[in-house]
Design an enzyme around this catalytic site. Structure first.
Site, mmCIF file in Angstrom:
data_model
loop_
_atom_site.group_PDB
_atom_site.id
_atom_site.type_symbol
_atom_site.label_atom_id
_atom_site.label_comp_id
_atom_site.label_asym_id
_atom_site.label_seq_id
_atom_site.Cartn_x
_atom_site.Cartn_y
_atom_site.Cartn_z
ATOM 1 N N ASP A 257 0.817 -1.219 0.000
ATOM 2 C CA ASP A 257 0.000 0.000 0.000
ATOM 3 C C ASP A 257 0.849 1.266 0.000
ATOM 4 O OD1 ASP A 257 0.974 -0.391 2.558
ATOM 5 O OD2 ASP A 257 -0.974 -0.709 3.488
ATOM 6 N N ASN B 260 -7.441 -2.306 14.470
ATOM 7 C CA ASN B 260 -8.855 -2.554 14.151
ATOM 8 C C ASN B 260 -9.045 -3.801 13.271
ATOM 9 O OD1 ASN B 260 -7.907 -1.718 11.690
ATOM 10 N ND2 ASN B 260 -9.352 -0.033 11.401
ATOM 11 N N HIS C 181 -7.316 -4.459 10.472
ATOM 12 C CA HIS C 181 -7.055 -4.301 9.038
ATOM 13 C C HIS C 181 -5.765 -5.003 8.620
ATOM 14 C CE1 HIS C 181 -4.853 -0.122 9.524
ATOM 15 N NE2 HIS C 181 -3.958 -1.062 9.385
ATOM 16 N N GLU D 193 -9.719 -1.738 5.477
ATOM 17 C CA GLU D 193 -10.387 -1.393 6.732
ATOM 18 C C GLU D 193 -11.607 -2.298 6.943
ATOM 19 O OE1 GLU D 193 -8.720 0.366 8.583
ATOM 20 O OE2 GLU D 193 -8.249 2.380 7.888
HETATM 21 C C1 GLP Z 1 -0.474 0.452 8.539
HETATM 22 C C2 GLP Z 1 -0.142 -0.432 7.349
HETATM 23 C C3 GLP Z 1 -0.346 -1.899 7.672
HETATM 24 C C4 GLP Z 1 0.294 -2.260 9.001
HETATM 25 C C5 GLP Z 1 -0.369 -1.419 10.087
HETATM 26 C C6 GLP Z 1 0.187 -1.725 11.466
HETATM 27 O O1 GLP Z 1 -1.798 0.792 8.618
HETATM 28 N N1 GLP Z 1 -0.898 -0.089 6.204
HETATM 29 O O2 GLP Z 1 0.220 -2.694 6.624
HETATM 30 O O3 GLP Z 1 0.134 -3.624 9.270
HETATM 31 O O4 GLP Z 1 -0.103 -0.066 9.797
HETATM 32 O O5 GLP Z 1 1.342 -0.983 11.692
HETATM 33 P P1 GLP Z 1 2.299 -1.154 12.914
HETATM 34 O O6 GLP Z 1 3.147 -2.322 12.604
HETATM 35 O O7 GLP Z 1 3.088 0.125 12.962
HETATM 36 O O8 GLP Z 1 1.472 -1.326 14.112
#
Ligand code: GLP
Length: 245
Positions: free
Chosen positions: A67, A135, A137, A142
């Site tokens: 993404d 959440n 995702h 989402e």
């Molecule tokens: C973002 C990314 C996800 C990732 C999530 C959790 O939203 N798009 O791919 O898994 O964050 O991030 P973190 O590892 O910083 O908690």
């Protein structure tokens, strides 16, 4: 699904890297699906350290990221392109032309989404690395995203904007939209490795594993994939009734 419960985030990264290395070294032109966020940072450090020690080469590897924020250029320090260059690509021998991330500045975002889904179709990752949002995702899919979704533009949930605001000077600077691989794109990977560390992931991980799969918790769709391995630390699993998993 296989779940490995490890004592610390450091062990999560080490175990996940050992698994990924086994996959990368078993094919001649590996395709590696990458994620951003703070969770995979140690894993990327392990990749870099192993490369520097002569343990692995990424010369023949292609990478596909999940993404990117809409509206940020690759030189913006908050973009996921910048993140990947800084934390992985610039330290290893990968050909930067073989690293793919959605273009958040594309004039025609719908066309960019189609291009990206076609790219994933043609380059099915040998292994896809995933984190998980608090959440539930995965990538930026989402809650409410259907399993059939392909690459699309998403309006980020307020909870995701809040979570990700820690990387920005103020919450107002967090982009409100992103381009993300859809759930069906993610499920195309031959294997999936999901990392979860810290108490903030405990609820999402529990819902992902114990709920019947549903769009309320997009990560629960991974139950549909035949080869998912989860590496989690004690904090992320403290809500699980481990006897039931
Ligand atoms: C973002 C990314 C996800 C990732 C999530 C959790 O939203 N798009 O791919 O898994 O964050 O991030 P973190 O590892 O910083 O908690």
């Amino acid at each position: 699904m296989r779940l490995y419960l490890l004592k610390s985030p450091k062990r999560v990264a080490a175990a996940a890297y050992a698994h990924i290395k086994e996959i990368l070294t078993s094919v001649s032109h590996p395709i590696l699906g990458l994620a951003t966020g703070s969770t995979p940072l140690r894993l990327y450090k392990n990749m870099v350290d192993d490369y520097l020690a002569g343990g692995i080469s990424f010369r023949d590897t292609t990478t596909i990221n999940l993404d990117e924020y809409v509206g940020l250029s690759g030189t913006d320090v908050q973009s996921y392109r910048y993140f990947m260059n800084k934390n992985l690509f610039m330290h290893i021998d990968i050909d930067i032309k073989n690293t793919h991330i959605p273009n958040g500045l594309a004039r025609d975002l719908a066309k960019e989404c189609l291009r990206y889904t076609e790219l994933v179709d043609k380059n099915r990752p040998d292994v896809q690395i995933l984190g998980i949002g608090s959440n539930g995702h995965i990538a930026f899919n989402e809650p409410g995203t259907p399993i059939e979704s392909t690459t699309h533009v998403v309006n980020l949930d307020q909870s995701t904007i809040d979570d990700n605001s820690r990387f920005f000077d103020t919450i107002d600077l967090v982009p409100r939209q992103a381009i993300t691989m859809g759930i069906s794109d993610i499920l195309k990977a031959k294997q999936i490795i999901l990392l979860a560390t810290g108490t903030s992931k405990a609820m999402a991980l529990t819902r992902m594993l114990t709920k019947h799969f549903s769009a309320d918790c997009p990560a629960s769709f991974l139950q549909k994939h035949p080869h998912v391995t989860i590496y989690a630390d004690e904090s992320a699993t403290h809500l699980l009734d481990k006897s039931g998993v």
